[in-house]
Design a protein around this motif. Structure first.
Motif, mmCIF file in Angstrom:
data_model
loop_
_atom_site.group_PDB
_atom_site.id
_atom_site.type_symbol
_atom_site.label_atom_id
_atom_site.label_comp_id
_atom_site.label_asym_id
_atom_site.label_seq_id
_atom_site.Cartn_x
_atom_site.Cartn_y
_atom_site.Cartn_z
ATOM 1 N N VAL A 83 0.772 -1.323 -0.105
ATOM 2 C CA VAL A 83 0.087 0.036 0.018
ATOM 3 C C VAL A 83 0.904 1.275 0.181
ATOM 4 O O VAL A 83 2.108 1.292 0.201
ATOM 5 N N ASN A 84 0.247 2.331 -0.194
ATOM 6 C CA ASN A 84 1.049 3.573 -0.012
ATOM 7 C C ASN A 84 0.818 4.245 1.317
ATOM 8 O O ASN A 84 -0.322 4.159 1.731
ATOM 9 N N VAL A 85 1.560 5.118 1.421
ATOM 10 C CA VAL A 85 1.669 5.901 2.757
ATOM 11 C C VAL A 85 1.773 7.412 2.226
ATOM 12 O O VAL A 85 2.797 7.589 2.030
ATOM 13 N N SER A 86 1.011 8.314 3.062
ATOM 14 C CA SER A 86 1.189 9.822 3.026
ATOM 15 C C SER A 86 1.058 10.390 4.367
ATOM 16 O O SER A 86 0.416 9.876 5.215
ATOM 17 N N ILE A 87 1.841 11.510 4.402
ATOM 18 C CA ILE A 87 1.972 12.157 5.696
ATOM 19 C C ILE A 87 0.878 13.333 5.665
ATOM 20 O O ILE A 87 1.216 14.171 4.741
ATOM 21 N N ASP A 88 -0.214 13.539 6.076
ATOM 22 C CA ASP A 88 -1.342 14.302 6.212
ATOM 23 C C ASP A 88 -0.934 15.655 6.922
ATOM 24 O O ASP A 88 -0.346 15.388 8.023
ATOM 25 N N ASP A 89 -1.757 16.793 6.629
ATOM 26 C CA ASP A 89 -1.491 17.928 7.384
ATOM 27 C C ASP A 89 -0.214 18.179 7.513
ATOM 28 O O ASP A 89 0.359 18.884 8.747
ATOM 29 N N PHE A 90 0.866 18.026 6.694
ATOM 30 C CA PHE A 90 2.032 18.362 6.856
ATOM 31 C C PHE A 90 2.441 19.529 7.174
ATOM 32 O O PHE A 90 2.081 20.630 6.574
ATOM 33 N N GLY A 91 3.543 19.976 8.193
ATOM 34 C CA GLY A 91 3.844 21.148 8.561
ATOM 35 C C GLY A 91 3.056 21.851 9.823
ATOM 36 O O GLY A 91 3.458 22.555 10.629
#
Ligand code: C2E
Ligand code: CA
Ligand code: CA
Ligand code: CA
Length: 278
Positions: free
Chosen positions: A173-181
């Protein structure tokens, strides 16, 4: 003075009592909602700026409450997280999102990842990998068409985060980091996390045309993702000006009201059909 003090105390108590009654009520209602499957998913397209093509879809939960109508996730997700009910809700979301994405693919619509928001409790659950693997098997969705969104706060325990992410990545699966910053993720560790993409938080995108600091932050995050070989998407894009700024600064993907707000499954299907015939 003594008299008054006692009254204050009583009022305080009454408030406390009604607050805890409300919490109990909400908890009961949420339990019923889980059993009765009172939740629905809305879907928001993620778009390639260059081509105008939809390249991904984020699934966003709503509670279709029998009396109150549609309830926004901000009004029950934090409470569900506190009480632990989020785990069952999260499992429902995962299953519903994977099932819907597979159904769209079976209808011949272009295949693309569906993004699902993971809660802190889910991310720290034992055997999350096994649970997701089971959902993928049950629904027949190819793992590369599932993306998990985690937030920076979940990566504070760096060793746990790396370990969990490696396990999830083994699934394909893919993973992303949300609300970055908005969180505290260390740039030093960022390169050690096996992630695919950063989602630039809406609060930075909102003011890029008026606040030079936000413009600089967004441009810097985009440049950084290029060096780290990560994909990047800007959230909350509402205007043509914001879109132009992002394009000029080499951000390839956007999500926001400018293209479409989150919509029902039926509306999303219509948008996908129209977008794919362009
Ligand atoms: P998020 O993951 O950051 O989701 C993006 C939020 O921004 C969504 O709010 C979306 O409707 C809103 N949004 C999108 N484009 C724009 C725009 O151009 N302008 C503005 N002003 N807003 C925009 P929503 O759907 O109310 O969700 C709020 C939050 O609730 C989500 O933030 C996420 O943290 C949480 N959430 C939603 N669904 C789930 C879920 O299934 N599981 C978990 N754990 N959390 C969820
Ligand atoms: Ca999200
Ligand atoms: Ca977000
Ligand atoms: Ca958010």
């Amino acid at each position: 003075a003594k008299e008054k003090g006692r009254n204050d105390f009583q009022i305080f108590n009454a408030d406390m009592l009604s607050a805890s009654i409300n919490r109990l009520k909400l908890e009961n209602e949420l339990r019923k909602a889980i059993i009765g499957e009172e939740f629905i998913l809305n879907y928001q397209p993620q778009v390639d700026i260059e081509t105008g093509r939809i390249v991904g879809i984020e699934a966003l939960i709503r509670w279709d409450h029998p009396e109150r109508g549609i309830v926004s996730p901000n009004h029950f997700i934090p409470f569900a997280e506190e009480t632990g009910l989020i785990v069952s809700i999260g499992e429902w979301v995962m299953r519903a999102a994977c099932k819907q994405n597979k159904a769209w693919q079976d209808q011949g619509l272009p295949a693309m990842p569906i993004s699902v928001n993971l809660s802190m409790r889910q991310f720290f659950q034992h055997n999350l990998k096994g649970k997701i693997s089971y959902v993928l098997e049950q629904t027949g969705l190819d793992p590369r068409y599932l993306e998990l969104e985690i937030t920076e706060s979940m990566t504070m325990d760096v060793d746990h985060a790396i370990q969990s992410l490696l396990e999830l990545k083994e699934l394909g699966v893919n993973v992303s980091i949300d609300d970055f910053g908005t969180g505290y993720s260390s740039l030093y560790y960022l390169k050690k996390f096996p992630i695919d993409r950063l989602k630039i938080d809406r609060s930075f995108v909102r003011d890029i045309m008026v606040d030079p600091n936000d413009a600089a932050i967004v441009a810097t995050i985009i440049a950084m993702t290029r060096h780290l070989k990560l994909k990047v998407i800007a959230e909350g894009v509402e205007t043509e000006d914001q879109l132009r700024f992002l394009h000029q600064n080499n951000c390839h993907e956007v999500q926001g009201y400018w293209f479409s707000p989150p919509v029902s499954a039926a509306e999303m299907e219509r948008i996908l059909r129209e977008n794919s015939s362009k």
